[in-house]
Scaffold this motif. Structure first.
Motif, short mmCIF file in Angstrom:
data_model
loop_
_atom_site.label_atom_id
_atom_site.label_comp_id
_atom_site.label_asym_id
_atom_site.label_seq_id
_atom_site.Cartn_x
_atom_site.Cartn_y
_atom_site.Cartn_z
N ARG A 228 0.81 -1.22 -0.25
CA ARG A 228 0.00 0.10 0.02
C ARG A 228 0.82 1.28 -0.01
N ALA A 229 1.70 1.48 0.86
CA ALA A 229 2.54 2.52 1.14
C ALA A 229 3.58 2.83 0.10
N GLN A 230 4.33 1.54 -0.64
CA GLN A 230 5.39 2.02 -1.50
C GLN A 230 4.87 1.79 -2.93
N HIS A 231 3.97 1.01 -3.07
CA HIS A 231 3.49 0.60 -4.55
C HIS A 231 1.97 1.01 -4.77
N ASP A 232 1.27 1.66 -3.94
CA ASP A 232 0.08 2.01 -4.13
C ASP A 232 -0.99 1.00 -4.55
N LEU A 233 -0.75 -0.24 -3.94
CA LEU A 233 -1.58 -1.34 -4.29
C LEU A 233 -2.26 -1.72 -2.92
N HIS A 234 -3.65 -1.18 -2.97
CA HIS A 234 -4.16 -1.12 -1.45
C HIS A 234 -5.01 -2.48 -1.32
N GLU A 235 -5.49 -3.16 -2.10
CA GLU A 235 -6.17 -4.33 -2.00
C GLU A 235 -5.75 -5.55 -2.78
N PRO A 236 -4.59 -6.00 -2.46
CA PRO A 236 -4.02 -7.03 -3.45
C PRO A 236 -4.84 -8.30 -3.11
N SER A 237 -4.93 -9.23 -4.08
CA SER A 237 -5.50 -10.25 -4.04
C SER A 237 -4.78 -11.46 -3.79
N PHE A 238 -5.18 -12.56 -3.19
CA PHE A 238 -4.50 -13.43 -2.52
C PHE A 238 -3.57 -14.04 -3.76
N GLY A 239 -4.47 -14.33 -4.97
CA GLY A 239 -3.61 -14.61 -6.31
C GLY A 239 -2.51 -13.97 -6.72
N PHE A 240 -2.60 -12.48 -6.53
CA PHE A 240 -1.37 -11.50 -6.77
C PHE A 240 -0.19 -11.80 -5.78
N MET A 241 -0.37 -11.98 -4.45
CA MET A 241 0.52 -12.50 -3.43
C MET A 241 1.25 -13.71 -3.67
N ALA A 242 0.38 -14.73 -4.24
CA ALA A 242 0.82 -16.09 -4.70
C ALA A 242 1.74 -15.95 -5.83
N GLN A 243 1.49 -14.96 -7.01
CA GLN A 243 2.24 -14.80 -8.05
C GLN A 243 3.60 -13.92 -7.51
N LEU A 244 3.59 -12.91 -6.59
CA LEU A 244 4.53 -12.38 -6.15
C LEU A 244 5.63 -13.32 -5.63
N CYS A 245 5.41 -14.36 -4.89
CA CYS A 245 6.31 -15.16 -4.18
C CYS A 245 6.92 -15.89 -5.33
N LYS A 246 6.47 -15.84 -6.40
CA LYS A 246 7.05 -16.80 -7.28
C LYS A 246 7.86 -16.04 -8.42
N THR A 247 7.77 -14.79 -8.34
CA THR A 247 8.39 -13.68 -9.40
C THR A 247 9.84 -13.49 -9.00
N PRO A 248 10.65 -13.86 -9.82
CA PRO A 248 12.06 -13.46 -9.81
C PRO A 248 12.43 -11.88 -9.19
N LYS A 249 13.32 -11.66 -8.51
CA LYS A 249 13.52 -10.22 -8.26
C LYS A 249 13.58 -9.38 -9.32
N HIS A 250 14.39 -9.71 -10.37
CA HIS A 250 14.78 -8.81 -11.43
C HIS A 250 13.28 -8.46 -12.30
N GLN A 251 12.16 -9.41 -12.11
CA GLN A 251 10.95 -9.16 -12.65
C GLN A 251 9.81 -8.31 -11.78
N LEU A 252 10.40 -8.15 -10.49
CA LEU A 252 9.35 -7.42 -9.62
C LEU A 252 8.78 -6.05 -10.27
N PRO A 253 9.78 -5.20 -10.75
CA PRO A 253 9.25 -3.84 -10.90
C PRO A 253 8.23 -4.01 -11.93
N THR A 254 8.32 -5.11 -13.07
CA THR A 254 7.36 -4.96 -13.96
C THR A 254 5.96 -5.66 -13.48
#
Length: 212
Positions: A178-204
């Motif tokens: 919320r504070a750093q990326h203006d993402l106020h209501e992330p879904s569980f699916g997004f969080m699961a995807q975040l866990c699997k995303t390589p660090k260099h692809q996080l900004p995208t």
């Protein structure tokens, strides 16, 4: 039958933790304690904690690590009874654990013994922390609790205490989004995807969600 999940939001789910006799249920190790916290819209609403009697002796190093002794579990309910109750507790909810691959192995092994299966999602707060808290000294639960100044009783390697700290860590991860990326209501699916995303692809990943 596939479970009907109450919420796809990342702030409504169950955070859980096992204490066990060893590292692998495939090698005969069993669960000896389960602790879990239900959060609904970011608020803790229920807790679940039980010692379990697996019918085997607890190794000395596990007794020293957790403080859970063979005598203690001998007086506890059998694993199959506790896990049947836990199955009801988590009904309809996705799950989170710290180093979730470990806890998931024991969860599925214990459920298999009672002919139950969990069909929801399981996300890992350790992997999510590696993506969002990259400046932390390491990503062990005790280190992250100190790094983010999370509420803690100073007790680790007990299931409910670890689940409580993991809950506060998970909510801190959502606050970070919320504070750093203006993402106020992330879904569980997004969080699961975040866990699997390589660090260099996080900004995208983060920019694509922020633009929606």
């Amino acid at each position: 039958m596939t479970a009907q999940f109450h919420s796809r939001s990342a702030d409504t789910l169950v955070v859980f933790d096992f204490e066990t006799t060893g590292l692998s249920p495939d090698m005969g190790d069993r669960s000896i304690e389960i602790g879990a916290v239900l959060i609904e819209r970011g608020q803790i609403t229920q807790r679940f904690q039980q010692l379990m009697n697996p019918g085997i002796r607890i190794p000395v190093f596990i007794e020293n690590l957790t403080g859970i002794t063979t005598r203690m579990v001998n007086d506890a309910r059998k694993n199959h009874d506790v896990m049947a109750d836990f199955f009801e507790f988590i009904a309809g909810h996705n799950l989170v654990a710290h180093n979730a691959s470990f806890d998931e192995r024991f969860l599925r092994a214990e459920f298999k013994r009672i002919k139950k299966s969990f069909n929801g999602g399981i996300a890992c707060s350790l992997l999510a922390s590696r993506r969002l808290f990259q400046q932390a000294p390491n990503h062990q639960l005790v280190t992250l609790a100190q790094y983010k100044n999370l509420p803690t009783q100073g007790i680790y390697h007990r299931a409910l205490a670890d689940a409580e700290v993991t809950t506060h860590l998970w909510l801190s991860l959502l606050d970070e989004l919320r504070a750093q990326h203006d993402l106020h209501e992330p879904s569980f699916g997004f969080m699961a995807q975040l866990c699997k995303t390589p660090k260099h692809q996080l900004p995208t990943l983060l920019s694509s969600v922020s633009r929606r």
